[in-house]
Design a protein around this motif. Sequence first.
Motif, PDB file in Angstrom:
ATOM      1  N   GLY A  98       0.791  -1.226   0.000  1.00  0.00           N
ATOM      2  CA  GLY A  98       0.000   0.000   0.000  1.00  0.00           C
ATOM      3  C   GLY A  98       0.816   1.264   0.000  1.00  0.00           C
ATOM      4  N   ASP A  99       2.134   1.185   0.159  1.00  0.00           N
ATOM      5  CA  ASP A  99       3.007   2.362   0.142  1.00  0.00           C
ATOM      6  C   ASP A  99       3.703   2.458  -1.213  1.00  0.00           C
ATOM      7  OD1 ASP A  99       2.372   3.012   2.755  1.00  0.00           O
ATOM      8  OD2 ASP A  99       3.964   1.740   3.582  1.00  0.00           O
ATOM      9  N   GLY A 100       3.812   3.691  -1.706  1.00  0.00           N
ATOM     10  CA  GLY A 100       4.458   3.884  -2.993  1.00  0.00           C
ATOM     11  C   GLY A 100       3.628   3.311  -4.126  1.00  0.00           C
ATOM     12  N   LEU A 101       4.283   2.994  -5.225  1.00  0.00           N
ATOM     13  CA  LEU A 101       3.604   2.420  -6.379  1.00  0.00           C
ATOM     14  C   LEU A 101       3.724   0.907  -6.365  1.00  0.00           C
ATOM     15  CD1 LEU A 101       4.537   4.760  -9.379  1.00  0.00           C
ATOM     16  CD2 LEU A 101       2.326   4.500  -8.283  1.00  0.00           C
ATOM     17  N   PRO A 102       2.758   0.206  -6.936  1.00  0.00           N
ATOM     18  CA  PRO A 102       2.908  -1.249  -7.079  1.00  0.00           C
ATOM     19  C   PRO A 102       4.081  -1.567  -8.003  1.00  0.00           C
ATOM     20  CG  PRO A 102       0.631  -0.565  -7.427  1.00  0.00           C
ATOM     21  CD  PRO A 102       1.454   0.670  -7.402  1.00  0.00           C
ATOM     22  N   SER A 103       4.449  -2.810  -8.049  1.00  0.00           N
ATOM     23  CA  SER A 103       5.590  -3.232  -8.856  1.00  0.00           C
ATOM     24  C   SER A 103       5.316  -3.063 -10.345  1.00  0.00           C
ATOM     25  CB  SER A 103       5.906  -4.698  -8.549  1.00  0.00           C
ATOM     26  OG  SER A 103       4.806  -5.521  -8.941  1.00  0.00           O
ATOM     27  N   ASP A 104       6.395  -3.138 -11.143  1.00  0.00           N
ATOM     28  CA  ASP A 104       6.235  -3.057 -12.594  1.00  0.00           C
ATOM     29  C   ASP A 104       5.391  -4.209 -13.113  1.00  0.00           C
ATOM     30  OD1 ASP A 104       7.755  -0.817 -12.509  1.00  0.00           O
ATOM     31  OD2 ASP A 104       9.585  -1.741 -13.303  1.00  0.00           O
TER      32      ASP A 104
END
Length: 411
Positions: free
Chosen positions: A72-78
């Motif tokens: 839930g922190d930052g962006l999800p993975s590529d």
Amino acid sequence: MSGSLSKTEIQQERNALARRRRASLLLVAPLIAFIFFAFVAPITTMLYRSVYSPDVAELIPDTLEELSEWDGDGLPSDATRAALARELQVLARERRAGVLAAAVNRAYPGASSLINSTARKMRNLSEDELRTNGATLLDAADRRWTQADLWRAIDEVGSVYTMNHYLTALDLERNAAGEIQQRESARIYLQLYGKTLGMALIITVLCIVLGYPLAWYLSQAPARKANLLMILVLLPFWTSLLVRTTAWIALLQTNGVVNSVLQALHIIDAPLEILYTRAATVIAMTHILLPFMILPLYSVMRGLDPSYMRAALSMGSRPLGAFVRVVLPLSLPGLSAGALLVFIISVGYYITPALVGGTDGQMISNLIAFHMQQSNNWGLAAALGTLLLALILALYWTYDRLVGARNIRLG
């Protein structure tokens, strides 16, 4: 022994009792089947749909599987963003991107146009491009894909089982930390529940004021006159509800009968705006539900012994005092039953507010119908219906407790 039964006779009695029980069960079997298919099954389905929401999980299963590892922190993975890019391409080609857009838009306003436009951009790309560079292509399609709030919304609506519909129905929401808080925008549901209860209470009071004197007069009138007047009371049941409601539209509109009569009598100078207001809903529903108040009252008052009233008058009581001290307490069972019946029916009424109420006269049932027929948010509609059912059951439980306690005291 002559006074005892043999084992054969006992077995015959048991077999006869079993046959009577089976016959009784067969007699009530159609009623049980009707109750199950008409009440139990629909209510169970409604309760299930209020927490079961598989639409998003069926549309983007790979994306949600990747999101399950996101904290839930930052962006999800590529890999997560690439999976969504591929699934948006599939949805665009199958013309189902709008379903996903509508579902996410309920949790993240503005997501509808974002998902639809991104799906169109992904549609003509090759699968190899999306597989190797899907995350970059998704971010390039719209910078909003780099916002963590959007991905949290997708993760939230992707849950197969959720209580979010109940939170929305109670004007609540979860913040970024997962805590439940008051909804910051579109807080309409609790207000609409309050307006519905207020209108139902006004309708019930008006039915009591109009129906109680009429029921008393019917109970005291000669049988022939009472039967004739009772036909007039029951006449609305023989007329289509749609016809009765349409008649009220003709009566209450700007150039209708009511305004024309008031202007002819010089009571008003300009037509009143009655139609498509809350007052129009109250007037029309009071007319429709009035028989439901009169019939329980009449059935109770008809069984009252007239000698009670005469005895009170002979002991020096005034007519009004005798009525309040003698007739009113004895008629309370019919009054409470009629009030409960009118209140419960009016809380869930739909057709009349939709036709004569306009925006101001809408009730919670109209919003439930809107989510079922237009917004296609069946989960929220089921949650609103479940809360309405719980409210009605609470009212009935309260009524049963009060009436039961009163009957115990009288007994």
